[in-house]
Design a protein around this motif. Structure first.
Motif, PDB file in Angstrom:
ATOM      1  N   SER A  26       0.831  -1.212   0.000  1.00  0.00           N
ATOM      2  CA  SER A  26       0.000   0.000   0.000  1.00  0.00           C
ATOM      3  C   SER A  26       0.863   1.259   0.000  1.00  0.00           C
ATOM      4  CB  SER A  26      -0.957   0.008   1.198  1.00  0.00           C
ATOM      5  OG  SER A  26      -1.806  -1.117   1.164  1.00  0.00           O
ATOM      6  N   GLY A  27       1.992   1.187  -0.715  1.00  0.00           N
ATOM      7  CA  GLY A  27       2.869   2.336  -0.830  1.00  0.00           C
ATOM      8  C   GLY A  27       3.761   2.583   0.364  1.00  0.00           C
ATOM      9  N   ILE A  28       3.804   1.655   1.322  1.00  0.00           N
ATOM     10  CA  ILE A  28       4.550   1.862   2.565  1.00  0.00           C
ATOM     11  C   ILE A  28       5.580   0.746   2.739  1.00  0.00           C
ATOM     12  CG2 ILE A  28       4.371   1.965   5.090  1.00  0.00           C
ATOM     13  CD1 ILE A  28       1.518   3.053   4.673  1.00  0.00           C
ATOM     14  N   THR A  29       6.770   1.121   3.164  1.00  0.00           N
ATOM     15  CA  THR A  29       7.790   0.139   3.508  1.00  0.00           C
ATOM     16  C   THR A  29       8.787   0.790   4.452  1.00  0.00           C
ATOM     17  OG1 THR A  29       9.320  -1.506   2.613  1.00  0.00           O
ATOM     18  CG2 THR A  29       9.379   0.676   1.615  1.00  0.00           C
ATOM     19  N   TRP A  30       9.694  -0.001   4.979  1.00  0.00           N
ATOM     20  CA  TRP A  30      10.749   0.546   5.825  1.00  0.00           C
ATOM     21  C   TRP A  30      11.946  -0.401   5.794  1.00  0.00           C
ATOM     22  CZ3 TRP A  30       6.016  -1.108   7.541  1.00  0.00           C
ATOM     23  CH2 TRP A  30       5.991  -2.287   8.283  1.00  0.00           C
ATOM     24  N   GLY A  31      13.098   0.130   6.104  1.00  0.00           N
ATOM     25  CA  GLY A  31      14.311  -0.671   6.100  1.00  0.00           C
ATOM     26  C   GLY A  31      15.440   0.070   6.785  1.00  0.00           C
ATOM     27  N   ASP A  32      16.648  -0.458   6.670  1.00  0.00           N
ATOM     28  CA  ASP A  32      17.785   0.173   7.340  1.00  0.00           C
ATOM     29  C   ASP A  32      19.067  -0.252   6.654  1.00  0.00           C
ATOM     30  OD1 ASP A  32      19.034  -2.256   8.928  1.00  0.00           O
ATOM     31  OD2 ASP A  32      16.868  -2.363   9.268  1.00  0.00           O
ATOM     32  N   PHE A  33      20.113   0.512   6.893  1.00  0.00           N
ATOM     33  CA  PHE A  33      21.462   0.152   6.486  1.00  0.00           C
ATOM     34  C   PHE A  33      22.272  -0.156   7.743  1.00  0.00           C
ATOM     35  CE2 PHE A  33      20.479   3.093   2.866  1.00  0.00           C
ATOM     36  CZ  PHE A  33      20.528   2.134   1.869  1.00  0.00           C
ATOM     37  N   LYS A  34      23.057  -1.210   7.685  1.00  0.00           N
ATOM     38  CA  LYS A  34      23.957  -1.518   8.784  1.00  0.00           C
ATOM     39  C   LYS A  34      25.311  -0.899   8.458  1.00  0.00           C
ATOM     40  CE  LYS A  34      25.756  -5.355  11.563  1.00  0.00           C
ATOM     41  NZ  LYS A  34      25.779  -6.820  11.752  1.00  0.00           N
ATOM     42  N   LEU A  35      25.740   0.071   9.271  1.00  0.00           N
ATOM     43  CA  LEU A  35      26.992   0.774   9.040  1.00  0.00           C
ATOM     44  C   LEU A  35      28.062   0.228   9.976  1.00  0.00           C
ATOM     45  CD1 LEU A  35      25.701   4.459   8.776  1.00  0.00           C
ATOM     46  CD2 LEU A  35      25.873   2.726   6.978  1.00  0.00           C
ATOM     47  N   THR A  36      29.177  -0.186   9.405  1.00  0.00           N
ATOM     48  CA  THR A  36      30.268  -0.685  10.232  1.00  0.00           C
ATOM     49  C   THR A  36      31.104   0.472  10.754  1.00  0.00           C
ATOM     50  OG1 THR A  36      31.791  -0.892   8.359  1.00  0.00           O
ATOM     51  CG2 THR A  36      30.358  -2.773   8.818  1.00  0.00           C
ATOM     52  N   ASP A  37      31.837   0.228  11.833  1.00  0.00           N
ATOM     53  CA  ASP A  37      32.663   1.296  12.393  1.00  0.00           C
ATOM     54  C   ASP A  37      33.892   1.569  11.539  1.00  0.00           C
ATOM     55  OD1 ASP A  37      33.865  -1.108  12.972  1.00  0.00           O
ATOM     56  OD2 ASP A  37      34.666  -0.468  14.900  1.00  0.00           O
ATOM     57  N   SER A  38      34.131   0.738  10.529  1.00  0.00           N
ATOM     58  CA  SER A  38      35.251   0.992   9.621  1.00  0.00           C
ATOM     59  C   SER A  38      34.860   1.897   8.456  1.00  0.00           C
ATOM     60  CB  SER A  38      35.780  -0.342   9.073  1.00  0.00           C
ATOM     61  OG  SER A  38      34.751  -1.052   8.402  1.00  0.00           O
ATOM     62  N   LEU A  39      33.581   2.266   8.370  1.00  0.00           N
ATOM     63  CA  LEU A  39      33.128   3.163   7.308  1.00  0.00           C
ATOM     64  C   LEU A  39      33.717   4.546   7.546  1.00  0.00           C
ATOM     65  CD1 LEU A  39      31.099   3.145   4.851  1.00  0.00           C
ATOM     66  CD2 LEU A  39      29.478   4.223   6.408  1.00  0.00           C
ATOM     67  N   SER A  40      34.361   5.090   6.546  1.00  0.00           N
ATOM     68  CA  SER A  40      35.018   6.387   6.708  1.00  0.00           C
ATOM     69  C   SER A  40      33.987   7.502   6.754  1.00  0.00           C
ATOM     70  CB  SER A  40      36.005   6.632   5.569  1.00  0.00           C
ATOM     71  OG  SER A  40      35.332   6.629   4.321  1.00  0.00           O
TER      72      SER A  40
END
Length: 818
Positions: A26-40
């Protein structure tokens, strides 16, 4: 409607770091990115779109620049200042980069290697040393030949322990130049007709810069003066006279000045003026040159997203025509007014923003159960209505400690600024939420100046009139399809049998038949990311020597960041207060085992024999075999059995079928890229496609394959291509593929303190609560609750939502935790 959304995290090099595919319901969603501590640290972008949106270009994708800082795993912090000078046509730049550690201690007399890149080209390379105060000075120039005056400095600092730390520092500009544009209301400047002319002044970083100016004629007489009022935008009224030449004298904030020419004025034409400052109505005024006052019928059309909300016809029997349109008849958001001539040609256009709050959801928030105590339980109930009627709606709720995470309210990207404003305008919109903060006269004028100056490209009337719509190459996606074509001898195989089997991540088997063109499709598939498939095809008479070509949708290209004004040169410094506050929280989460930490090892040199079968699916482990042949051993033969005869120890061939000499009644098991195939399948594999062949014949290596490995095993691994296809077409009749599946969203972690056992653990969260799916039921009522953290401050609750009819909602509430 599309039911699949792509969301990407893009770094400063315009490279996709992460992508998730999310199902839309119905036009709705959600999600996430997992960011590592090595990401600059750096300026990253979040880009979101559907497959169907790709038909209309990237301008209308959701594309937001965000800053990601890194303190927890970071040893080197930089702060860079640029100074600019100009010599003839060359811009000279001096970059002063300060290097220090997390505690503010400068790196003194450390070696710095640098590479300055502009427009993706290296313009300066060299080596220098930091001073006693930790500063390194880098000089470079930028010529007019470079189309793009932005880029990066890649600086490599060598620490005292010889470790090298690479820092990428954005270059947002190479000069102090300011671009000034003059844009007549309606589109064209017409002689002898008074018109509003909008002014837009933008500096070299892409941000607006206020200016002052005066218009003089060829005799030097000042006609009028003006100044921009907000972010380099303003307007003035001007009447261009025949035979006159006009110059605009601009004064910049640094005291310098420059002359510009006004746009050329047409001899005759129409003008369209719109006054949108009245809260109840929109006033439209049409003016025509005297020669065009001939009784011809003109038409004014107001539309949004192709939906027409107002049409008015009038005969041009006098030089000025007026009309008034009640705002209650117009939708909220950007509305396009177009003036059409008697021959239905668009002759003038104007954008206005209609703030029709009747189209919004009203959220009545009950805060009587909100706790102001540390670790206290806060319960919010609310009622969502539209025009005093309850609405079924979905909300996302985020709660932060605003004392630690200071919001930049003017520059926020939210559901209102995105869906009602920036999604309908091209180019960079600076501080979009500023126009939704207040509904006073000053803000209305500033928003009107934005729409006077910002380009429009959602609809081109000449294309619509000619029936020239965009080519629809990318279809709506209702699920994840797997489709392709089966051929034999280059001709389609009608009625062929096709089987799809999931072999990793989930397990299911489906089958279908090809149509008259040899095409097949498995639709309505839903599977998680990292699922692997095998597609097997046969003719309707069970012949397996067929070719399978899978349909591959090309990836969306990454365009340059249009939000140049949002790029921060010193990301860590701008976030320093927040990321230092977060260090304690990260350390506590790690101690409790709720957060993973990357352990970066010191650099060492390892010498090891290269694994000749590194990509193998050998169940014993890649390269663990009794004998291995590589691609170099397979270059002098036509068929694979010819390559192997007499070269595999202890193996004989009967025809093209291999047998171990010790078990000549049982053919060897063939494992091709992890899948079992028949022993006589060997010569269907092209030798030049093979990367390695592993022979397993001793009991220690064949035992893991059970009874099927009793006659020995050949593990064949094909070469990995570097193309965009996600499947391996290694032999007729069978292909393996690893398509992008749906990402599984994680639940936001929030502790609970309502148990009987006292909890003295420190709670140092900065983001207190996030729930992307808080539902108001049919009665419009909803509820959410959470526990405060262990630190005082002003807590900020942001609710954003939408109902089934597209009505939007946004509610911000703050409370103090003592």
């Amino acid at each position: 409607m599309s039911k699949v959304l792509y969301v990407e995290l893009i770094n400063e090099k315009d490279s996709i770091k992460k992508q998730v595919k999310l199902p839309l319901i119905s036009g709705i969603t959600w999600g996430d990115f997992k960011l590592t501590d090595s990401l600059s640290e750096g300026n990253y972008r979040i880009r979101a779109y559907t497959n169907y949106m790709r038909n209309f270009g990237t301008e209308f994708f959701f594309d937001k620049t965000i800053k990601i800082g890194n303190s927890w795993a970071n040893k080197v912090f930089t702060k860079t200042d640029y100074t600019f000078t100009k010599e003839n046509s060359t811009d000279k730049v001096v970059a002063n980069i300060h290097f220090e550690d997390k505690n503010g201690v400068a790196y003194k007399e450390n070696e710095v290697n640098y590479d300055v890149q502009l427009d993706y080209k290296s313009v300066a390379k060299g080596k220098t040393k930091t001073s006693l105060s930790g500063d390194a000075v880098i000089n470079f120039t930028s010529s007019q030949l470079l189309a793009n005056k932005s880029g990066r400095i890649v600086a490599t600092l060598t620490l005292d322990n010889k470790q090298k730390v690479v820092k990428t520092i954005p270059i947002t500009s190479t000069s102090n130049d300011v671009d000034v544009q003059f844009l007549p209301e309606g589109g064209s400047l017409i002689e002898n007709l008074p018109q509003k002319i909008a002014v837009k002044s933008v500096n070299s970083t892409g941000r607006g810069e206020d200016i002052k100016g005066a218009i003089v004629d060829e005799t030097g007489t000042e006609i009028t003066s003006f100044e921009t009022t907000y972010l380099g935008m303003g307007s003035f009224v001007f009447n261009s006279q025949p035979g006159k030449n006009y110059t605009v004298k601009i004064k910049f904030k640094d005291g310098s000045s420059k002359d510009y020419k006004l746009p050329y004025a047409q001899k005759t034409g129409y003008t369209l003026a719109v006054n949108n400052l009245d809260t109840a109505k929109v006033a439209v005024k049409i003016m025509a040159s005297e020669s065009l006052v001939n009784g011809s019928e003109l038409k004014v059309v107001a539309q949004q997203y192709g939906n027409v909300f107002y049409v008015s016809k009038a005969k041009m029997d006098k030089q000025v025509l007026m009309a008034s349109i009640p705002k209650k008849n117009l939708p909220i958001g950007v509305v396009q007014f177009t003036l059409f001539s008697a021959t239905n040609q668009p002759v003038a256009e104007r954008l206005v923003f209609i703030n029709n709050t009747v189209d919004l959801i009203n959220v009545n928030l009950n805060t009587s159960a909100v706790s102001t105590a540390r670790k206290g339980k806060s319960t919010f109930s609310f009622e969502a209505t539209n025009q005093n009627k309850p609405v079924l709606s979905s909300f996302s709720v985020a709660v932060t400690n605003a004392t630690k995470v200071t919001p930049d309210e003017d520059n926020e990207t939210n559901i209102l600024s995105s869906l009602l404003l920036t999604s309908d305008l091209t180019g960079y919109i600076e501080k979009p939420n500023h126009y939704f903060q207040n509904n006073d006269l000053k803000t209305m004028k500033e928003l009107d100046n934005l729409l006077l100056t910002q380009g429009w490209s959602r609809f081109l009337w000449r294309n619509i009139a000619a029936g020239n719509g965009p080519a629809i190459t990318y279809k709506h996606e209702n699920s994840i399809p797997i489709s392709g074509t089966v051929k034999k001898g280059g001709k389609p195989v009608p009625g062929g049998k096709v089987m799809l089997m999931a072999t990793k991540g989930s397990f299911f088997i489906l089958d279908t038949v090809t149509n008259a063109d040899g095409k097949f499709v498995f639709d309505n598939l839903t599977f998680p990311d990292s699922t692997k498939f095998v597609v097997q095809a046969r003719t309707k008479t069970e012949r397996k020597f067929v070719d399978i070509s899978l349909d591959v949708v090309p990836n969306q290209i990454v365009t340059k960041n249009k939000n140049s004004g949002d790029i921060e040169v010193n990301v860590n410094n701008s976030l320093m207060k927040y990321i230092k506050e977060s260090d304690n929280y990260f350390n506590e989460m790690t101690r409790l085992g709720l957060l993973e930490r990357t352990i970066k090892l010191e650099e060492v040199t390892i010498t090891e024999k290269k694994n000749p079968a590194k990509n193998s699916a050998n169940l014993n482990g890649a390269g663990r075999a009794d004998y291995i042949m590589t691609a170099d051993d397979l270059t002098t033969c036509i068929t694979l059995s010819q390559c192997l005869q007499g070269r595999l120890p202890g193996v004989i061939f009967r025809g093209n079928t291999p047998y171990l000499m010790r078990s000549q009644d049982t053919p060897m098991q063939i494992i091709l890229d992890g899948m079992r195939v028949e022993a006589d399948f060997l010569d269907n594999i092209i030798p030049s496609d093979v990367e390695s062949i592993e022979l397993l014949k001793t009991i220690g290596n064949t035992a893991i394959y059970g009874s099927q490995g009793g006659g020995g095993v050949l593990v064949i691994t094909t070469k990995r291509g570097g193309g965009s296809a996600s499947y391996n077409h290694y032999a007729p009749g069978v292909v393996t593929l690893n398509p992008k599946g749906f990402s599984v969203s994680r639940e936001f972690y929030a502790p609970k303190y309502d148990g009987e056992v006292s909890n003295n653990r420190a709670d140092l969260r900065t983001t207190i609560y996030w729930n992307p799916q808080v539902v108001a039921e049919n009665d419009g009522k909803g509820k959410f609750e959470f526990f405060n953290a262990d630190e005082p401050g002003q807590y900020r609750v942001v609710m954003e939502g939408i109902d089934a009819f597209g009505h939007l909602a946004r509610k911000v509430y703050t409370y103090d935790v003592k």
